[in-house]
Design an enzyme around this catalytic site. Structure first.
Site, PDB file in Angstrom:
ATOM      1  N   HIS A 191      11.534  -8.323 -31.221  1.00 17.49           N
ATOM      2  CA  HIS A 191      10.626  -9.288 -31.841  1.00 17.49           C
ATOM      3  C   HIS A 191      10.922 -10.677 -31.283  1.00 17.49           C
ATOM      4  O   HIS A 191      12.095 -11.064 -31.172  1.00 17.49           O
ATOM      5  CB  HIS A 191      10.811  -9.283 -33.355  1.00 17.49           C
ATOM      6  CG  HIS A 191       9.898 -10.236 -34.061  1.00 17.49           C
ATOM      7  ND1 HIS A 191       8.556  -9.990 -34.217  1.00 17.49           N
ATOM      8  CD2 HIS A 191      10.131 -11.443 -34.630  1.00 17.49           C
ATOM      9  CE1 HIS A 191       7.998 -11.004 -34.862  1.00 17.49           C
ATOM     10  NE2 HIS A 191       8.933 -11.900 -35.123  1.00 17.49           N
ATOM     11  N   ASP A 249       8.873  -5.719 -39.239  1.00 18.26           N
ATOM     12  CA  ASP A 249       9.964  -6.496 -38.620  1.00 18.26           C
ATOM     13  C   ASP A 249      11.119  -6.704 -39.595  1.00 18.26           C
ATOM     14  O   ASP A 249      11.742  -7.770 -39.623  1.00 18.26           O
ATOM     15  CB  ASP A 249       9.437  -7.855 -38.132  1.00 18.26           C
ATOM     16  CG  ASP A 249       8.365  -7.704 -37.061  1.00 18.26           C
ATOM     17  OD1 ASP A 249       8.470  -6.777 -36.247  1.00 18.26           O
ATOM     18  OD2 ASP A 249       7.418  -8.515 -37.055  1.00 18.26           O
TER      19      ASP A 249
END
Length: 203
Positions: A111, A147
């Site tokens: 990410h 995430d």
């Protein structure tokens, strides 16, 4: 010991994929890429894979009425290729529990921000809007949230005055290309232990 067989899921240019291909070529990652799958035909990642002699296919999300059917097709393709570790490399789809549970503990993602701050699809925009002075990238295990899985490795970069999403993104991407192969190799060497929210690196 048998090598991990990676299944890499992509949506776009495939620069993180290329960094993994290159790291394998240099002997820095002792794994093989079994298959590369993209969710749209125009993804340049497919070209990168094919040029490297890696099996690659498009499983177009638009061809499926429901997300679960799309994910079942992904699972089938990954299983057929004998994949042991799923690597998300710019894959712009949120995976449902159906997929995550099938590969529990065997999905990695990178990410472009320092999680848990700035999750989601617009990390660079959100970083700049908030005014933080440091950003970076995070490799983590994928869980059923967005995430939100346990963090494996992080790298920081400064946010500079005058940065745009593009300039910040380029600086973060340089670190992604270093960090992701390192995390994959730690997994391949069996050095990652998940203890609740913590990932212990065993030396």
């Amino acid at each position: 010991m048998a090598k991990e067989r990676l299944g890499v899921l992509c949506s776009g240019r495939g620069t993180d994929l290329q960094s993994i291909i290159d790291a394998i070529g240099r002997g820095e990652v002792t794994a093989e890429i079994a298959v590369v799958l993209a969710d749209r035909e125009g993804a340049y990642a497919l070209t990168r894979a094919r040029e490297a002699g890696i099996p690659a296919a498009c499983i177009d999300r638009k061809a499926y009425e429901r997300r679960e059917l799309f994910e079942e097709a992904l699972i089938a393709a990954l299983e057929e290729a004998g994949v042991t570790l799923v690597v998300l490399a710019g894959f712009m789809r949120i995976l449902t529990p159906l997929f995550v549970r099938h590969f529990t503990g065997r999905i990695l993602n990178i990410h472009p921000a320092l999680l848990p701050s700035f999750p989601g699809a617009h990390a660079h925009r959100d970083v700049l809007a908030y005014g933080v002075k440091v950003s970076g990238c995070t490799v983590h295990f994928v869980d059923e949230g967005t995430d939100s899985g346990p963090i494996i490795l992080q790298a920081a970069v400064p946010v500079l005055d005058g940065d745009t999403e593009e300039t910040l993104g380029a600086r973060v991407l340089e670190q992604e290309h270093i960090l992701y192969p390192k995390a994959i190799q730690l997994y391949c060497e069996g050095k990652l232990r998940v203890e609740g929210r913590h990932v212990r690196i065993i030396e």
